[in-house]
Motif scaffolding. Structure first.
Motif, PDB file in Angstrom:
ATOM      1  N   HIS A 257      -5.817 -10.859   1.701  1.00 26.61           N
ATOM      2  CA  HIS A 257      -6.451 -10.070   0.645  1.00 26.61           C
ATOM      3  C   HIS A 257      -5.866 -10.407  -0.718  1.00 26.61           C
ATOM      4  CE1 HIS A 257      -2.818  -7.513   0.263  1.00 26.61           C
ATOM      5  NE2 HIS A 257      -2.715  -7.664   1.573  1.00 26.61           N
ATOM      6  N   LEU A 258      -6.610 -10.067  -1.776  1.00 23.90           N
ATOM      7  CA  LEU A 258      -6.078 -10.195  -3.122  1.00 23.90           C
ATOM      8  C   LEU A 258      -4.939  -9.196  -3.310  1.00 23.90           C
ATOM      9  CD1 LEU A 258      -9.351 -10.505  -5.236  1.00 23.90           C
ATOM     10  CD2 LEU A 258      -7.912 -12.341  -4.325  1.00 23.90           C
ATOM     11  N   ILE A 259      -3.963  -9.573  -4.129  1.00 23.05           N
ATOM     12  CA  ILE A 259      -2.754  -8.763  -4.276  1.00 23.05           C
ATOM     13  C   ILE A 259      -2.728  -8.130  -5.665  1.00 23.05           C
ATOM     14  CG2 ILE A 259      -0.230  -8.808  -4.296  1.00 23.05           C
ATOM     15  CD1 ILE A 259      -0.434 -11.302  -2.473  1.00 23.05           C
ATOM     16  N   PRO A 260      -2.704  -6.788  -5.743  1.00 22.07           N
ATOM     17  CA  PRO A 260      -2.558  -6.137  -7.053  1.00 22.07           C
ATOM     18  C   PRO A 260      -1.116  -6.245  -7.536  1.00 22.07           C
ATOM     19  CG  PRO A 260      -2.672  -4.494  -5.311  1.00 22.07           C
ATOM     20  CD  PRO A 260      -2.868  -5.824  -4.650  1.00 22.07           C
ATOM     21  N   TRP A 261      -0.911  -6.270  -8.838  1.00 20.76           N
ATOM     22  CA  TRP A 261       0.437  -6.373  -9.381  1.00 20.76           C
ATOM     23  C   TRP A 261       1.340  -5.243  -8.914  1.00 20.76           C
ATOM     24  CZ3 TRP A 261       2.258 -10.738 -10.986  1.00 20.76           C
ATOM     25  CH2 TRP A 261       1.418 -11.684 -11.565  1.00 20.76           C
ATOM     26  N   PRO A 262       0.861  -3.985  -8.843  1.00 18.59           N
ATOM     27  CA  PRO A 262       1.736  -2.932  -8.308  1.00 18.59           C
ATOM     28  C   PRO A 262       2.174  -3.212  -6.872  1.00 18.59           C
ATOM     29  CG  PRO A 262      -0.097  -1.948  -9.484  1.00 18.59           C
ATOM     30  CD  PRO A 262      -0.404  -3.414  -9.359  1.00 18.59           C
ATOM     31  N   GLY A 263       1.307  -3.865  -6.100  1.00 18.94           N
ATOM     32  CA  GLY A 263       1.661  -4.201  -4.728  1.00 18.94           C
ATOM     33  C   GLY A 263       2.780  -5.216  -4.655  1.00 18.94           C
TER      34      GLY A 263
END
Length: 366
Positions: A257-263
């Protein structure tokens, strides 16, 4: 007889800036005619993908550590690079062999200097060792590989010189000179010493010292257990070094999956809180949930997280992100569970334990 191609051996402890220095060199006009052989342990190679952004003349050795198992494969690869260049009529003046951060240099030098088949095509030019300006003092005090890498160096490049406190940098210079007074010493910021480093010709007293060390150990058996580098311990404590290496592992993971910066922030907080300096190195090629910086290269050294750098284009057909962790006493199951943190899209949520992470319900909003 054809002219032999210069070969530089580029080594240095995990996260010490080898790929950054090499990347800067490949971007220089002076690097024309350079081919690169990258050695990575584990199932997932990343460094060669980063370097391939600059040149297509990069080959990966991924089946093991050069100093343990790959001397024959290295010979075949180097000869193949030379043969391919001749067949294509491509200028080839230099081959750079970049080792893993845990590699012992002497067995590799045995292959580069003592292989009669290679001798007609390859001439070892210099051994370049990178030393982390921020972490170098600690690594030289605690990691036996970094000491032996430094001992083999003909050129030492202290990297991240702009990030190290001046007093630490001064003490590190003193330590390097004390351990290897004959090596050329340079400092580098973001790879700016690359041209001076790779255009230099080496040799002299340090090369002779390396030859002498190789001759002294030539008759000794070299362990072929993965990273059990205890056969060439000059300080007599090889058993302890072997035990240390038996606890070092490399684990790789793919992320769909795409990774959000908070993740990414949450995952790093979780992992660094759990492992601390036992996570020797982390690196990743990541697809981000970010229209401005969709692709980034991330790397960590100990507890230091370096700002991810943008990657212009995704380098291979596999669309998945990948993470590689190198460390002491790593738990594959724990790290697998930690990857759930990469789905966190709530800024400021930084779980310190897997129990805290389990309270997060991902939104799958990618």
């Amino acid at each position: 007889m054809s002219v032999r191609v210069d070969c530089d051996l580029l080594t240095g402890y995990l996260g010490s800036g080898k790929t950054t220095l090499l990347n800067a060199w490949l971007r220089s006009p002076l690097s024309a005619g350079t081919a690169v052989v990258v050695n990575e342990v584990g199932d997932i190679g990343i460094d060669q993908l980063v370097l391939a952004q600059v040149t297509d003349n990069v080959m990966l050795l991924e089946s093991g550590c050069l100093c343990c198992t790959l001397s024959g494969t290295l010979r075949e690869t180097l000869l193949d690079v030379c043969a391919t260049a001749r067949t294509r009529g491509t200028p080839l003046s230099r081959i750079v062999v970049e080792t893993t951060g845990l590699a012992e240099p002497l067995p590799i030098l045995h292959s580069l200097l003592g292989d009669k088949i290679l001798a007609d095509s390859i001439a070892l030019n210099q051994v370049i060792v990178t030393v982390d300006g921020q972490q170098g003092l600690r690594q030289l005090a605690t990691q036996p590989e970094s000491v032996r890498q430094l001992a083999a160096a003909e050129c030492v490049v202290i990297t991240k010189a702009d990030l190290a406190p001046p007093d630490d940098l001064r003490r590190l210079r003193q330590a390097v000179v004390s351990m290897n007074p004959t090596a050329v010493l340079r400092e580098s910021v973001a790879g700016n010493a690359a041209d001076a480093t790779f255009t230099a010709a080496a040799g002299g007293p340090q090369r002779q010292a390396v030859h002498a060390a190789m001759a002294a150990t030539r008759a000794e058996p070299h362990s072929h257990d993965h990273h059990a580098h205890d056969a060439h311990d000059a300080h007599g404590d090889g058993h302890a070094h072997s035990l240390f290496h038996s606890r070092v592992s490399t684990l790789g993971f793919y992320i769909d999956h795409l990774i959000p910066w908070p993740g990414l922030a949450a995952w790093w907080h979780l992992v660094s809180n759990h492992y601390g300096d036992n996570l020797l190195r982390g690196k990743g090629l990541l697809r981000m949930q970010d229209p401005v910086r969709p692709f980034v290269f991330m790397q960590t050294v100990g507890k230091v997280f370096h700002p991810p750098g943008p990657v212009d284009t995704w380098p291979d057909p596999d669309p998945r992100s990948r993470l590689v962790c190198i460390g002491v006493d790593l738990d594959p199951a724990w790290l697998e569970q930690s990857l759930a943190a990469l789905r966190i899209d709530e800024p400021g949520f930084l779980p310190a334990t897997l129990a805290e992470l389990s309270s997060f319900v991902p939104t799958h909003s990618e």
